[in-house]
Each structure stands twice: as structure tokens, then as C-alpha cells.
Scaffold this motif. Structure first.
Motif, short mmCIF file in Angstrom:
data_model
loop_
_atom_site.label_atom_id
_atom_site.label_comp_id
_atom_site.label_asym_id
_atom_site.label_seq_id
_atom_site.Cartn_x
_atom_site.Cartn_y
_atom_site.Cartn_z
N LEU A 170 106.12 22.54 126.42
CA LEU A 170 107.47 22.33 125.54
C LEU A 170 108.32 23.62 125.64
CD1 LEU A 170 106.12 20.16 122.63
CD2 LEU A 170 107.35 19.18 124.55
N THR B 293 94.47 22.00 125.57
CA THR B 293 95.34 21.04 125.25
C THR B 293 96.43 21.78 124.47
OG1 THR B 293 93.42 19.22 124.79
CG2 THR B 293 95.80 19.14 123.50
N ILE C 267 106.69 16.78 132.10
CA ILE C 267 105.73 17.71 131.93
C ILE C 267 104.45 17.27 132.45
CG2 ILE C 267 104.70 19.33 130.32
CD1 ILE C 267 107.36 19.24 128.51
N GLY C 268 103.89 15.99 132.09
CA GLY C 268 102.65 15.66 132.19
C GLY C 268 102.39 15.04 133.56
N ARG C 269 103.34 14.49 134.19
CA ARG C 269 103.54 13.80 135.43
C ARG C 269 103.76 14.50 136.64
NH1 ARG C 269 102.03 8.28 135.36
NH2 ARG C 269 101.94 8.59 137.70
N TYR D 274 109.88 24.14 129.23
CA TYR D 274 110.81 23.06 129.55
C TYR D 274 112.03 23.08 128.76
CZ TYR D 274 112.57 18.44 130.97
OH TYR D 274 113.17 17.22 131.35
N HIS D 275 112.03 23.15 127.36
CA HIS D 275 113.15 22.91 126.62
C HIS D 275 113.80 24.53 126.39
CE1 HIS D 275 112.66 18.88 125.51
NE2 HIS D 275 111.29 18.97 125.41
N VAL E 139 100.39 21.77 125.96
CA VAL E 139 101.55 21.23 125.07
C VAL E 139 102.57 22.13 124.48
CG1 VAL E 139 101.80 19.81 122.97
CG2 VAL E 139 99.96 19.15 124.57
N LYS F 122 111.11 10.55 130.22
CA LYS F 122 110.93 11.32 128.98
C LYS F 122 110.51 12.74 129.25
CE LYS F 122 110.46 7.43 125.80
NZ LYS F 122 109.60 6.81 124.64
N SER F 123 110.40 13.58 128.30
CA SER F 123 110.18 15.17 128.58
C SER F 123 108.68 15.14 128.75
CB SER F 123 110.67 15.99 127.56
OG SER F 123 111.88 15.94 127.30
N SER F 124 107.99 14.28 127.81
CA SER F 124 106.44 14.26 128.01
C SER F 124 106.01 13.90 129.50
CB SER F 124 105.79 13.37 126.88
OG SER F 124 106.43 11.94 127.06
N ARG F 125 106.88 12.76 129.89
CA ARG F 125 106.47 12.38 131.39
C ARG F 125 106.61 13.45 132.27
NH1 ARG F 125 105.22 7.61 133.92
NH2 ARG F 125 105.74 7.28 136.08
#
Length: 391
Positions: free
Chosen positions: A208, A200, A299-301, A211-212, A204, A294-297
């Protein structure tokens, strides 16, 4: 001879099929080709993984080991805390099939003990007149299954009023084989829980940072470099020593698990970061950004599933490190403490050279540690090769 061209201005004649589109049309492929070219990604990975014989055998071995911890009480001949005070430091008993040339079935000879007055050692010898047949699927030592239900059903039991110590006993007369089976429940699960924490954090934080980029990436990389520059064992010892002595065994178990997970995420985070630095420039990422994801989507999807097979292979290679970490901490007396039983705690019985010289069977808990570590490494190699089935 070619067909005549239509006159100028006349509509072109063309044919449109009304049949539904079949993406798996096999008009130009044989049955063997269709089986390969229409197979899913998972099926291709499974076919390639099966060719890695050692990895396949290792996977079966690990699956059997994890299934065994579910029914550890049933598999163990004795209860975890049963003491046989008349057989302290008894050597392993040999399982035999024939007695006086006749087939008797699985049995052991009874033991007699004498005290050597010169060395004050217990000397055990087999009494060949006392044949003790082993019982299977029998009623033996009572126990609480998973600490919930009272039971006494075992896979194998000693004969009535007999003994069966396949791997000998320890300084309190406890059966070493039974304690190894019970200890697997802690030593094997601590790696799975630890890798869940590490997995995890690595995905995470590494996701981040990759990606950023920018200052966030710079800060994460410096933190990773600091953590990786610290020697592992002294850091484990320092963090384990912080835990209060008053904590219950369950809290100590959870604390050791979290410590192992917190210190193992750095390598995975760097792997995730390097992958995302390359994948974030793809067109489908730009399309998702323009659609307002969004960034979380993203990265995660969209990004992480693209190299999930690589992450799974990395996780299987990281689990052995956590098992070794728990074993080392418990062996040094800074990890888990009795009444919790793990392979590391069992090895504390063999910290003295004199003990190893007189009672070498106390080192037997080292064997499952070695086998599990090798199995995880072989399994990780097989998964890593199968992650790209087109190579």
C-alpha cells in the motif's frame, strides 16, 4: 531472375498457411537449444538452484528436519517426560559395533554409578561385561502420537532392562537426545508461523505504501524507522513480559509467535515498497487501472507476483532470526515455559558455568540451532541467485 510484377489494379497474390500456429517451432534450433529456450521460468530456476551445491544440501537437510518433526515420537528413543532417576546427569554412551574382536552389532555397555563423597558427584563407568544390544523398530516407552493416539513404536530402543543415552541425561534423568527431537517441533514451526505473520504484514503495508505513496508512504516509513531504532532483545523481553503468567503453554506459544512476526515485518515492507515504486509506472499497471481494477487486485495479481522469488528468498533468510529470537527469549526465561519443550528451554539447563564445566553435554541443543540457522542462510543465498536465472 525476378517474377514479373502484376498489372496495376490486379489483386496481390499471397500465401496464407492454414496450419495451426506453433509458438514452440524448433525449425532453427537443435534439441539442446530447444530444451533451454523453451523451458519454463520455474525449470530454469531449478536448474540454476541445483548448481548451488551448498544450498541444495541445505534444502535437503531442512526438508528432512521438517519431516522428522512429524514423527518425532517415533524417532525419539524415550518419551519426552520419562525420567531415569538412577542415571541423573549421565554422560553420553558410545555406540559400538565390536566386542572382544567379534561383530555384535550396534550396542552400548551397561553403566555403573558411584557417588564421589569428596565432590558429591555421580561417577559413571562402563561395565564391559554387560553388552546391551540396541533394538530397532521396536516397542518402547508409551506415548501419545500428536497427543491423539496411544502408541509405543520407536525407531530405536535400548535393550530390555537396559539404557541408551546417546547424548546423556539432564538433572532429572531425562534423555537429552529425545528432548532435542521433541524440541525441534516447537523451534522449527515457530519460525514458519512467525514468517507467515511477517510476510502478510510486510506485503500488505509495504504494498500500500509503495503503490499509493504520499502521506500513507510517509507515515509507514516513520513507523518502520521507529521500530527499527529500538534494540531487538529489550523489545522482545518487554513484550514477552506483558503476557499473563496464567496463560496456557499453547497461548504463550502463539503469543511469542505473533510477537516475532510483528517485529520482523519492517525489512520486508521496505523491500516491497521499493519494488512497487518502480513497477507501478509500468504500462500494464496503467492498463489495469484504465480497466477499473482495484488497488488490491493490481498489487496482488500484477505487481507482487513479479518479484515473488525475491520475497521467498527474503523469507528464508528471516526465519533464522525468528528461531534465534525464540531461543533467546526461552533461554532468558521470558519465552516459552515447561511443559512445552524447545531448544531454547533445553539450553536453560546450561546457564551456569559450573554446570557447563561438569556436564558439557547439556550444550548439545545448541548444535541443531547452529545447523538450522546455517542451512536457512545457505538456502536463502541459493534461492536469491536462482531468482534471476538469466544472469
Amino acid at each position: 531472375m525476378t517474377a514479373p510484377l502484376p498489372p496495376p489494379g490486379a489483386p496481390l497474390q499471397h500465401y496464407v498457411s492454414t496450419a495451426p500456429f506453433d509458438p514452440y517451432s524448433v525449425e532453427a534450433m537443435t534439441a539442446g537449444q530447444a530444451k533451454v529456450y523453451q523451458a519454463s521460468q520455474l525449470r530454469l530456476m531449478w536448474w540454476k538452484f541445483k548448481k548451488h551445491r551448498i544450498a541444495l544440501i541445505s534444502g535437503i537437510f531442512l526438508l528432512a528436519a521438517y519431516l522428522a518433526i512429524v514423527v518425532a515420537e517415533f524417532l525419539a528413543p524415550y518419551n519426552l517426560h520419562t525420567r531415569n532417576m538412577d542415571f541423573i546427569h549421565a554422560p553420553p554412551q558410545r555406540v559400538r559395533m565390536f566386542h572382544d574382536g567379534q561383530l555384535v552389532g550396534p550396542f552400548v555397555y551397561g553403566r555403573t554409578m558411584e557417588l564421589d563423597m569428596e565432590t558429591l558427584r555421580r561417577v559413571y563407568s562402563d561395565n564391559t561385561a554387560d553388552v546391551q544390544r540396541l533394538r530397532f523398530f521396536c516397542s518402547g516407552d508409551p506415548y501419545k502420537f500428536w497427543g491423539l493416539w496411544e502408541a509405543s513404536f520407536h525407531l530405536v530402543c535400548p535393550a530390555k532392562d537396559g539404557q541408551f543415552f546417546a547424548l546423556g541425561t539432564d538433572r532429572l534423568g531425562r534423555d537429552v537426545l529425545s528432548r532435542i527431537i521433541y524440541g525441534a517441533r516447537i523451534s522449527l514451526t515457530i519460525g514458519l508461523i512467525g514468517i507467515a505473520v511477517s510476510f502478510t504484514l510486510g506485503i500488505v503495508i509495504g504494498g500500500l505504501a509503495g503503490y499509493h505513496g504520499g502521506y500513507l508512504d510517509l507515515m509507514v516509513q516513520r513507523v518502520i524507522e521507529v521500530l527499527q531504532s529500538i534494540p531487538s532483545i529489550p523489545l522482545w523481553m518487554a513484550l514477552a513480559a506483558i503476557m499473563p503468567v496464567s496463560w496456557s503453554p499453547i497461548l504463550v506459544y502463539l503469543g511469542i509467535t505473533v510477537i516475532l512476526g510483528l517485529l520482523d515485518w519492517t525489512g520486508l515492507a521496505r523491500a516491497v515498497r521499493s519494488k512497487l515504486l518502480a513497477l507501478r509506472e509500468e504500462d500494464y499497471v496503467l492498463a489495469a487501472q484504465l480497466m477499473g481494477a482495484k488497488s488490491s487486485r493490481i498489487i496482488g495479481r500484477h505487481l507482487v507476483p513479479g518479484f515473488m522469488s525475491h520475497l521467498i528468498a527474503s523469507a528464508t533468510i528471516s526465519i533464522p532470526g525468528m528461531i534465534l529470537g525464540e531461543t533467546a527469549l526461552s533461554f532468558l526465561g521470558l519465552g516459552l515455559r515447561p511443559p512445552i519443550t524447545s531448544w531454547g528451554i533445553l539450553l536453560t539447563e546450561a546457564r551456569s558455568v559450573s554446570v557447563i564445566a561438569f556436564y558439557p553435554w547439556l550444550l548439545y541443543p545448541m548444535i541443531p540451532v547452529i545447523l538450522v540457522i546455517l542451512a536457512f542462510n545457505f538456502l536463502g543465498d541459493g534461492l536469491r541467485d536462482a531468482a534471476d536465472p538469466y544472469k
